[in-house]
Design a protein around this motif. Structure first.
Motif, PDB file in Angstrom:
ATOM      1  N   GLU A 170      -7.422  -4.273   1.389  1.00  0.00           N
ATOM      2  CA  GLU A 170      -7.935  -3.906   0.077  1.00  0.00           C
ATOM      3  C   GLU A 170      -7.229  -4.746  -0.990  1.00  0.00           C
ATOM      4  O   GLU A 170      -6.042  -5.060  -0.870  1.00  0.00           O
ATOM      5  CB  GLU A 170      -7.665  -2.424  -0.206  1.00  0.00           C
ATOM      6  CG  GLU A 170      -8.566  -1.461   0.528  1.00  0.00           C
ATOM      7  CD  GLU A 170      -8.293  -0.029   0.121  1.00  0.00           C
ATOM      8  OE1 GLU A 170      -9.093   0.531  -0.653  1.00  0.00           O
ATOM      9  OE2 GLU A 170      -7.283   0.528   0.590  1.00  0.00           O
ATOM     10  N   GLU A 171      -7.960  -5.077  -2.037  1.00  0.00           N
ATOM     11  CA  GLU A 171      -7.359  -5.849  -3.117  1.00  0.00           C
ATOM     12  C   GLU A 171      -6.197  -5.080  -3.727  1.00  0.00           C
ATOM     13  O   GLU A 171      -6.325  -3.916  -4.086  1.00  0.00           O
ATOM     14  CB  GLU A 171      -8.397  -6.156  -4.185  1.00  0.00           C
ATOM     15  CG  GLU A 171      -7.873  -7.052  -5.301  1.00  0.00           C
ATOM     16  CD  GLU A 171      -8.936  -7.420  -6.310  1.00  0.00           C
ATOM     17  OE1 GLU A 171      -8.610  -8.085  -7.305  1.00  0.00           O
ATOM     18  OE2 GLU A 171     -10.118  -7.028  -6.101  1.00  0.00           O
ATOM     19  N   GLY A 172      -5.059  -5.725  -3.805  1.00  0.00           N
ATOM     20  CA  GLY A 172      -3.870  -5.104  -4.375  1.00  0.00           C
ATOM     21  C   GLY A 172      -2.992  -4.397  -3.367  1.00  0.00           C
ATOM     22  O   GLY A 172      -1.867  -3.987  -3.695  1.00  0.00           O
ATOM     23  N   ALA A 173      -3.471  -4.236  -2.135  1.00  0.00           N
ATOM     24  CA  ALA A 173      -2.656  -3.572  -1.117  1.00  0.00           C
ATOM     25  C   ALA A 173      -1.532  -4.502  -0.680  1.00  0.00           C
ATOM     26  O   ALA A 173      -1.732  -5.700  -0.486  1.00  0.00           O
ATOM     27  CB  ALA A 173      -3.516  -3.183   0.080  1.00  0.00           C
ATOM     28  N   ARG A 174      -0.364  -3.934  -0.520  1.00  0.00           N
ATOM     29  CA  ARG A 174       0.779  -4.755  -0.112  1.00  0.00           C
ATOM     30  C   ARG A 174       1.807  -3.867   0.588  1.00  0.00           C
ATOM     31  O   ARG A 174       1.993  -2.712   0.211  1.00  0.00           O
ATOM     32  CB  ARG A 174       1.429  -5.438  -1.314  1.00  0.00           C
ATOM     33  CG  ARG A 174       1.981  -4.456  -2.330  1.00  0.00           C
ATOM     34  CD  ARG A 174       2.461  -5.123  -3.608  1.00  0.00           C
ATOM     35  NE  ARG A 174       3.057  -4.147  -4.513  1.00  0.00           N
ATOM     36  CZ  ARG A 174       2.377  -3.340  -5.303  1.00  0.00           C
ATOM     37  NH1 ARG A 174       1.061  -3.381  -5.319  1.00  0.00           N
ATOM     38  NH2 ARG A 174       3.010  -2.484  -6.099  1.00  0.00           N
ATOM     39  N   TRP A 259      -5.941   3.057  -0.284  1.00  0.00           N
ATOM     40  CA  TRP A 259      -6.779   3.927  -1.117  1.00  0.00           C
ATOM     41  C   TRP A 259      -7.975   4.454  -0.327  1.00  0.00           C
ATOM     42  O   TRP A 259      -8.294   5.641  -0.399  1.00  0.00           O
ATOM     43  CB  TRP A 259      -7.210   3.168  -2.367  1.00  0.00           C
ATOM     44  CG  TRP A 259      -6.000   2.726  -3.135  1.00  0.00           C
ATOM     45  CD1 TRP A 259      -5.125   3.526  -3.819  1.00  0.00           C
ATOM     46  CD2 TRP A 259      -5.480   1.391  -3.212  1.00  0.00           C
ATOM     47  NE1 TRP A 259      -4.099   2.772  -4.330  1.00  0.00           N
ATOM     48  CE2 TRP A 259      -4.279   1.461  -3.988  1.00  0.00           C
ATOM     49  CE3 TRP A 259      -5.882   0.155  -2.720  1.00  0.00           C
ATOM     50  CZ2 TRP A 259      -3.516   0.332  -4.273  1.00  0.00           C
ATOM     51  CZ3 TRP A 259      -5.131  -0.964  -3.012  1.00  0.00           C
ATOM     52  CH2 TRP A 259      -3.960  -0.877  -3.773  1.00  0.00           C
ATOM     53  N   ALA A 260      -8.606   3.602   0.448  1.00  0.00           N
ATOM     54  CA  ALA A 260      -9.719   4.063   1.279  1.00  0.00           C
ATOM     55  C   ALA A 260      -9.221   5.041   2.344  1.00  0.00           C
ATOM     56  O   ALA A 260      -9.892   6.030   2.660  1.00  0.00           O
ATOM     57  CB  ALA A 260     -10.425   2.873   1.928  1.00  0.00           C
ATOM     58  N   THR A 261      -8.031   4.777   2.885  1.00  0.00           N
ATOM     59  CA  THR A 261      -7.470   5.677   3.888  1.00  0.00           C
ATOM     60  C   THR A 261      -7.133   7.026   3.275  1.00  0.00           C
ATOM     61  O   THR A 261      -7.379   8.080   3.878  1.00  0.00           O
ATOM     62  CB  THR A 261      -6.217   5.050   4.530  1.00  0.00           C
ATOM     63  OG1 THR A 261      -6.588   3.844   5.204  1.00  0.00           O
ATOM     64  CG2 THR A 261      -5.571   6.016   5.526  1.00  0.00           C
ATOM     65  N   ALA A 262      -6.575   7.020   2.071  1.00  0.00           N
ATOM     66  CA  ALA A 262      -6.241   8.280   1.403  1.00  0.00           C
ATOM     67  C   ALA A 262      -7.486   9.129   1.195  1.00  0.00           C
ATOM     68  O   ALA A 262      -7.466  10.351   1.418  1.00  0.00           O
ATOM     69  CB  ALA A 262      -5.562   8.008   0.067  1.00  0.00           C
ATOM     70  N   ALA A 263      -8.589   8.504   0.798  1.00  0.00           N
ATOM     71  CA  ALA A 263      -9.836   9.248   0.596  1.00  0.00           C
ATOM     72  C   ALA A 263     -10.322   9.853   1.899  1.00  0.00           C
ATOM     73  O   ALA A 263     -10.775  11.012   1.937  1.00  0.00           O
ATOM     74  CB  ALA A 263     -10.897   8.328  -0.006  1.00  0.00           C
ATOM     75  N   GLU A 264     -10.225   9.102   2.984  1.00  0.00           N
ATOM     76  CA  GLU A 264     -10.679   9.612   4.280  1.00  0.00           C
ATOM     77  C   GLU A 264      -9.755  10.720   4.779  1.00  0.00           C
ATOM     78  O   GLU A 264     -10.214  11.715   5.356  1.00  0.00           O
ATOM     79  CB  GLU A 264     -10.750   8.477   5.297  1.00  0.00           C
ATOM     80  CG  GLU A 264     -11.288   8.870   6.659  1.00  0.00           C
ATOM     81  CD  GLU A 264     -12.739   9.351   6.647  1.00  0.00           C
ATOM     82  OE1 GLU A 264     -13.192   9.864   7.682  1.00  0.00           O
ATOM     83  OE2 GLU A 264     -13.412   9.199   5.601  1.00  0.00           O
ATOM     84  N   LEU A 265      -8.459  10.584   4.554  1.00  0.00           N
ATOM     85  CA  LEU A 265      -7.527  11.631   4.974  1.00  0.00           C
ATOM     86  C   LEU A 265      -7.784  12.926   4.216  1.00  0.00           C
ATOM     87  O   LEU A 265      -7.763  14.015   4.809  1.00  0.00           O
ATOM     88  CB  LEU A 265      -6.081  11.175   4.752  1.00  0.00           C
ATOM     89  CG  LEU A 265      -5.566  10.087   5.702  1.00  0.00           C
ATOM     90  CD1 LEU A 265      -4.170   9.643   5.291  1.00  0.00           C
ATOM     91  CD2 LEU A 265      -5.563  10.560   7.152  1.00  0.00           C
ATOM     92  N   ARG A 266      -8.044  12.841   2.938  1.00  0.00           N
ATOM     93  CA  ARG A 266      -8.367  14.046   2.172  1.00  0.00           C
ATOM     94  C   ARG A 266      -9.607  14.729   2.740  1.00  0.00           C
ATOM     95  O   ARG A 266      -9.658  15.957   2.864  1.00  0.00           O
ATOM     96  CB  ARG A 266      -8.600  13.697   0.701  1.00  0.00           C
ATOM     97  CG  ARG A 266      -7.337  13.500  -0.122  1.00  0.00           C
ATOM     98  CD  ARG A 266      -7.663  13.600  -1.610  1.00  0.00           C
ATOM     99  NE  ARG A 266      -8.083  14.949  -1.963  1.00  0.00           N
ATOM    100  CZ  ARG A 266      -8.871  15.247  -3.001  1.00  0.00           C
ATOM    101  NH1 ARG A 266      -9.360  14.278  -3.766  1.00  0.00           N
ATOM    102  NH2 ARG A 266      -9.182  16.506  -3.261  1.00  0.00           N
ATOM    103  N   ARG A 267     -10.597  13.931   3.108  1.00  0.00           N
ATOM    104  CA  ARG A 267     -11.819  14.499   3.686  1.00  0.00           C
ATOM    105  C   ARG A 267     -11.509  15.192   5.010  1.00  0.00           C
ATOM    106  O   ARG A 267     -11.987  16.300   5.265  1.00  0.00           O
ATOM    107  CB  ARG A 267     -12.858  13.396   3.890  1.00  0.00           C
ATOM    108  CG  ARG A 267     -14.207  13.908   4.403  1.00  0.00           C
ATOM    109  CD  ARG A 267     -15.132  12.775   4.785  1.00  0.00           C
ATOM    110  NE  ARG A 267     -14.707  12.109   6.004  1.00  0.00           N
ATOM    111  CZ  ARG A 267     -14.953  12.555   7.232  1.00  0.00           C
ATOM    112  NH1 ARG A 267     -15.608  13.708   7.405  1.00  0.00           N
ATOM    113  NH2 ARG A 267     -14.561  11.872   8.290  1.00  0.00           N
TER     114      ARG A 267
END
Length: 275
Positions: A170-174, A259-267
């Motif tokens: 993801e853009e900005g991931a580091r 960020w995408a992983t956080a959204a999936e984990l919340r789901r």
């Protein structure tokens, strides 16, 4: 990780460093590889908008020194460490997220201490007892041989086996920069953790026995399809009667796609709590 709190707890033969951020239901992240507490800082900071997120340095890594009299490292000992941490800092069962060796520790934790784990997301656990692959075993033998001479060469070869770096981040991931000395950390990993993973005998039947009290969710990365660790997760999901859930990225997706992983984990957490 935003350092809302830091501390240490004593366990058998070691002192564990931990840190946490956010408020709400507890989420424990068990790092993969040689990751320290802050390795998944971007993921933790995102989850901390809704949860209290806790992470730690495994025994022997960075800020979690182990004594020379400490017991030999095994997955059961790592699970006992995680249980001691949860008991010390949480008042309710936690949602646990583990990747790679962290997923294997999480599975041992759920089996040994099911009352401490409400939901476990086990991302690509390396489990020879679940998927025995002679080619993979030979490749890991090569990693072990390299580690005796050059730990950096060993970790590069190991990363090539998991496909790390193949997924576009993801853009900005580091990744967070390491705190401890990387050569010391790698030496500890290959001397203790790497053989402990290979010696683990936890199987799907043992895990299924606690699946009634703890929601266990095996996951694989969208960029990991076909890799051995992905196949371990897929086979474990099948044995548990579940559909394998895919998370963004690959084996290292908790760092490359925070960020995408956080959204999936919340789901996943919400779905588990409502079922």
């Amino acid at each position: 990780m935003q350092r809302g709190q830091q501390g240490t707890i004593a366990t058998e033969g070691a002192e564990l460093y931990y840190e946490s951020c956010g408020e709400g239901p507890p989420v424990l992240i068990i790092q993969g590889g040689v990751g320290e507490a802050g390795a998944t800082a971007q993921l933790a900071e995102t989850l901390a908008q809704h949860y209290r997120v806790i992470s730690y340095d495994r025994r022997g890594l960075s800020r979690s020194p182990a004594s020379v009299e400490a017991p030999p490292i095994a997955m059961s000992l790592h699970a006992a460490d995680a249980a001691a941490l949860l008991t010390a800092v949480c008042r309710e069962p936690a949602r646990v997220v583990g990747a790679s060796i962290g997923a294997l520790i999480g599975l041992h934790l759920a089996v040994q201490h099911p009352g401490l784990v409400a939901t476990l997301v086990a991302h690509e656990p390396p489990m020879s007892a679940v998927v025995h692959d002679p080619a993979q075993e030979a490749a890991l033998d090569r990693v072990a041989d390299l580690a005796r001479q050059d730990v950096r060469a060993a970790i590069r070869h190991m990363a090539s086996l998991t496909g790390n770096g193949q997924a576009v981040a993801e853009e900005g991931a580091r990744p967070a920069p390491p705190i401890g000395d990387i050569d010391t950390t790698l030496s500890h990993f290959f001397h203790h953790d790497f053989p402990a993973v290979r010696a683990a005998t936890l199987d799907a039947a043992q895990i299924a026995a606690v699946a009634g009290s703890t929601t266990i969710i095996p996951t694989g990365g969208t960029a990991s399809r076909g890799q051995w660790e992905y196949r371990c997760a897929a086979h474990l999901a099948h044995e548990l009667g579940r559909t394998l859930i895919e998370l963004p990225g690959g084996h290292n997706g908790l760092i490359s796609h925070p960020w995408a992983t956080a959204a999936e984990l919340r789901r996943l957490f919400t779905q588990a709590e409502s079922s």
